[in-house]
Write a protein that holds these residues in place. Structure first.
Motif, PDB file in Angstrom:
ATOM      1  N   ILE A  37      -2.212   4.717 -10.485  1.00  0.00           N
ATOM      2  CA  ILE A  37      -1.909   5.258  -9.042  1.00  0.00           C
ATOM      3  C   ILE A  37      -2.480   4.134  -8.093  1.00  0.00           C
ATOM      4  CG2 ILE A  37      -4.610   6.104  -9.055  1.00  0.00           C
ATOM      5  CD1 ILE A  37      -1.667   7.643  -7.510  1.00  0.00           C
ATOM      6  N   ASP A  38      -3.422   3.058  -8.656  1.00  0.00           N
ATOM      7  CA  ASP A  38      -3.684   2.292  -7.631  1.00  0.00           C
ATOM      8  C   ASP A  38      -2.945   0.857  -7.518  1.00  0.00           C
ATOM      9  OD1 ASP A  38      -4.514   1.198 -10.255  1.00  0.00           O
ATOM     10  OD2 ASP A  38      -6.679   0.700  -9.681  1.00  0.00           O
ATOM     11  N   GLU A  39      -1.755   1.012  -8.307  1.00  0.00           N
ATOM     12  CA  GLU A  39      -0.811  -0.231  -8.528  1.00  0.00           C
ATOM     13  C   GLU A  39      -0.930  -1.013  -7.281  1.00  0.00           C
ATOM     14  OE1 GLU A  39       1.666  -2.707 -10.191  1.00  0.00           O
ATOM     15  OE2 GLU A  39       0.697  -1.304 -11.022  1.00  0.00           O
ATOM     16  N   TYR A  40      -0.638  -0.360  -6.153  1.00  0.00           N
ATOM     17  CA  TYR A  40      -0.160  -1.307  -4.706  1.00  0.00           C
ATOM     18  C   TYR A  40      -1.859  -1.644  -4.019  1.00  0.00           C
ATOM     19  CZ  TYR A  40       4.396  -0.358  -5.416  1.00  0.00           C
ATOM     20  OH  TYR A  40       5.903  -0.119  -5.825  1.00  0.00           O
ATOM     21  N   GLU A  41      -3.014  -1.442  -4.631  1.00  0.00           N
ATOM     22  CA  GLU A  41      -4.049  -1.393  -3.891  1.00  0.00           C
ATOM     23  C   GLU A  41      -4.450  -2.886  -3.652  1.00  0.00           C
ATOM     24  OE1 GLU A  41      -9.063  -0.328  -4.053  1.00  0.00           O
ATOM     25  OE2 GLU A  41      -7.520   0.453  -5.674  1.00  0.00           O
ATOM     26  N   LEU A  42      -3.959  -3.911  -4.443  1.00  0.00           N
ATOM     27  CA  LEU A  42      -3.963  -5.490  -4.036  1.00  0.00           C
ATOM     28  C   LEU A  42      -3.495  -5.585  -2.520  1.00  0.00           C
ATOM     29  CD1 LEU A  42      -4.060  -7.375  -7.381  1.00  0.00           C
ATOM     30  CD2 LEU A  42      -6.085  -6.834  -5.840  1.00  0.00           C
ATOM     31  N   GLU A  43      -2.309  -5.129  -2.497  1.00  0.00           N
ATOM     32  CA  GLU A  43      -1.457  -5.094  -1.235  1.00  0.00           C
ATOM     33  C   GLU A  43      -1.970  -4.353  -0.163  1.00  0.00           C
ATOM     34  OE1 GLU A  43       0.453  -6.060  -4.621  1.00  0.00           O
ATOM     35  OE2 GLU A  43       0.034  -3.908  -4.046  1.00  0.00           O
ATOM     36  N   ALA A  44      -2.621  -3.379  -0.638  1.00  0.00           N
ATOM     37  CA  ALA A  44      -3.187  -2.444   0.431  1.00  0.00           C
ATOM     38  C   ALA A  44      -4.195  -2.909   1.257  1.00  0.00           C
ATOM     39  CB  ALA A  44      -3.417  -1.189  -0.155  1.00  0.00           C
ATOM     40  N   GLU A  45      -5.068  -3.619   0.664  1.00  0.00           N
ATOM     41  CA  GLU A  45      -6.444  -4.249   1.397  1.00  0.00           C
ATOM     42  C   GLU A  45      -6.161  -5.051   2.431  1.00  0.00           C
ATOM     43  OE1 GLU A  45      -9.494  -5.354  -1.734  1.00  0.00           O
ATOM     44  OE2 GLU A  45      -9.642  -3.295  -2.423  1.00  0.00           O
ATOM     45  N   PRO A  46      -5.298  -6.357   2.355  1.00  0.00           N
ATOM     46  CA  PRO A  46      -5.317  -7.060   3.488  1.00  0.00           C
ATOM     47  C   PRO A  46      -4.263  -6.317   4.449  1.00  0.00           C
ATOM     48  CG  PRO A  46      -3.801  -7.718   1.649  1.00  0.00           C
ATOM     49  CD  PRO A  46      -4.751  -6.679   1.215  1.00  0.00           C
ATOM     50  N   SER A  80       6.622 -13.110  -3.145  1.00  0.00           N
ATOM     51  CA  SER A  80       7.472 -14.164  -2.658  1.00  0.00           C
ATOM     52  C   SER A  80       8.802 -13.883  -1.938  1.00  0.00           C
ATOM     53  CB  SER A  80       7.684 -15.127  -3.940  1.00  0.00           C
ATOM     54  OG  SER A  80       6.550 -15.568  -4.439  1.00  0.00           O
ATOM     55  N   GLU A  81       8.707 -12.575  -1.409  1.00  0.00           N
ATOM     56  CA  GLU A  81       9.765 -12.096  -0.533  1.00  0.00           C
ATOM     57  C   GLU A  81       9.034 -11.067   0.363  1.00  0.00           C
ATOM     58  OE1 GLU A  81      12.398  -9.417  -2.772  1.00  0.00           O
ATOM     59  OE2 GLU A  81      10.766  -8.347  -4.007  1.00  0.00           O
ATOM     60  N   SER A  82       9.958 -10.910   1.391  1.00  0.00           N
ATOM     61  CA  SER A  82       9.215  -9.985   2.415  1.00  0.00           C
ATOM     62  C   SER A  82       9.653  -8.517   2.226  1.00  0.00           C
ATOM     63  CB  SER A  82       9.805 -10.311   3.894  1.00  0.00           C
ATOM     64  OG  SER A  82      11.114 -10.209   3.784  1.00  0.00           O
ATOM     65  N   LEU A  83       9.047  -7.830   2.576  1.00  0.00           N
ATOM     66  CA  LEU A  83       9.008  -6.328   2.236  1.00  0.00           C
ATOM     67  C   LEU A  83      10.313  -5.863   3.081  1.00  0.00           C
ATOM     68  CD1 LEU A  83       8.263  -3.667   1.026  1.00  0.00           C
ATOM     69  CD2 LEU A  83       6.731  -3.089   2.937  1.00  0.00           C
ATOM     70  N   SER A  84      10.722  -6.442   4.300  1.00  0.00           N
ATOM     71  CA  SER A  84      11.561  -5.951   4.982  1.00  0.00           C
ATOM     72  C   SER A  84      13.058  -6.730   4.854  1.00  0.00           C
ATOM     73  CB  SER A  84      11.485  -6.326   6.745  1.00  0.00           C
ATOM     74  OG  SER A  84      11.289  -7.725   7.033  1.00  0.00           O
ATOM     75  N   GLY A  85      12.950  -7.528   3.646  1.00  0.00           N
ATOM     76  CA  GLY A  85      14.245  -8.172   3.365  1.00  0.00           C
ATOM     77  C   GLY A  85      15.278  -7.540   2.776  1.00  0.00           C
ATOM     78  N   SER A  86      16.512  -7.694   2.796  1.00  0.00           N
ATOM     79  CA  SER A  86      17.768  -6.896   2.359  1.00  0.00           C
ATOM     80  C   SER A  86      17.407  -6.507   0.788  1.00  0.00           C
ATOM     81  CB  SER A  86      18.840  -7.485   2.646  1.00  0.00           C
ATOM     82  OG  SER A  86      19.129  -8.639   2.190  1.00  0.00           O
ATOM     83  N   VAL A  91       3.045  -7.313   7.876  1.00  0.00           N
ATOM     84  CA  VAL A  91       3.019  -7.001   6.431  1.00  0.00           C
ATOM     85  C   VAL A  91       4.100  -7.637   5.609  1.00  0.00           C
ATOM     86  CG1 VAL A  91       4.420  -5.005   5.099  1.00  0.00           C
ATOM     87  CG2 VAL A  91       2.918  -4.535   7.089  1.00  0.00           C
ATOM     88  N   ASP A  92       4.995  -8.263   6.443  1.00  0.00           N
ATOM     89  CA  ASP A  92       5.967  -9.279   5.465  1.00  0.00           C
ATOM     90  C   ASP A  92       5.043 -10.593   5.131  1.00  0.00           C
ATOM     91  OD1 ASP A  92       8.363  -7.976   5.530  1.00  0.00           O
ATOM     92  OD2 ASP A  92       9.126  -8.847   7.277  1.00  0.00           O
ATOM     93  N   ALA A  93       4.358 -10.859   5.706  1.00  0.00           N
ATOM     94  CA  ALA A  93       3.481 -11.984   5.449  1.00  0.00           C
ATOM     95  C   ALA A  93       2.668 -11.646   4.178  1.00  0.00           C
ATOM     96  CB  ALA A  93       2.598 -12.691   6.473  1.00  0.00           C
ATOM     97  N   ILE A  94       2.153 -10.513   4.249  1.00  0.00           N
ATOM     98  CA  ILE A  94       1.228 -10.077   2.936  1.00  0.00           C
ATOM     99  C   ILE A  94       2.105  -9.805   1.825  1.00  0.00           C
ATOM    100  CG2 ILE A  94      -0.060  -8.068   2.278  1.00  0.00           C
ATOM    101  CD1 ILE A  94      -0.840  -7.843   5.327  1.00  0.00           C
TER     102      ILE A  94
END
Length: 103
Positions: free
Chosen positions: A37-46, A71-77, A62-65
């Protein structure tokens, strides 16, 4: 726990919940056979830090995080895509608007 600590915890929990809902990699956090359930916690904190300290976050932040961790942006295709990321960021910013200040 003081009000500021509760607000921080609530912000992080809200970001984790939104990331789990978005689940850009199809990991199904918290579901049977899925990731923890906490899989994305490391990304969630910043992300939560931007929301908590600055009152909002942008797609670019968000993309920088995301690039830091994956090593890829969330908004990338190749990932979540621009439109879906914009909707996700709007939902993130709603977390702060709906959370009363605890100063």
């Amino acid at each position: 726990m003081n009000g500021r600590d509760r607000q921080w915890t609530s912000t992080v929990s809200g970001v984790v919940a939104l990331l789990n809902d978005a689940d850009p990699y199809g990991l199904e956090p918290g579901k049977p056979g899925g990731a923890p359930i906490d899989e994305y916690e490391l990304e969630a904190e910043p992300i939560a830090k931007h929301l908590f300290d600055g009152g909002s976050i942008t797609v670019e932040q968000v993309d920088a995080i995301w690039r830091h961790w994956f090593s890829e942006s969330l908004s990338g295709s190749g990932c979540y895509g621009r439109s879906a990321t914009e909707e996700f960021v709007a939902r993130l910013n709603e977390l702060v608007k709906s959370t009363p200040s605890q100063t």
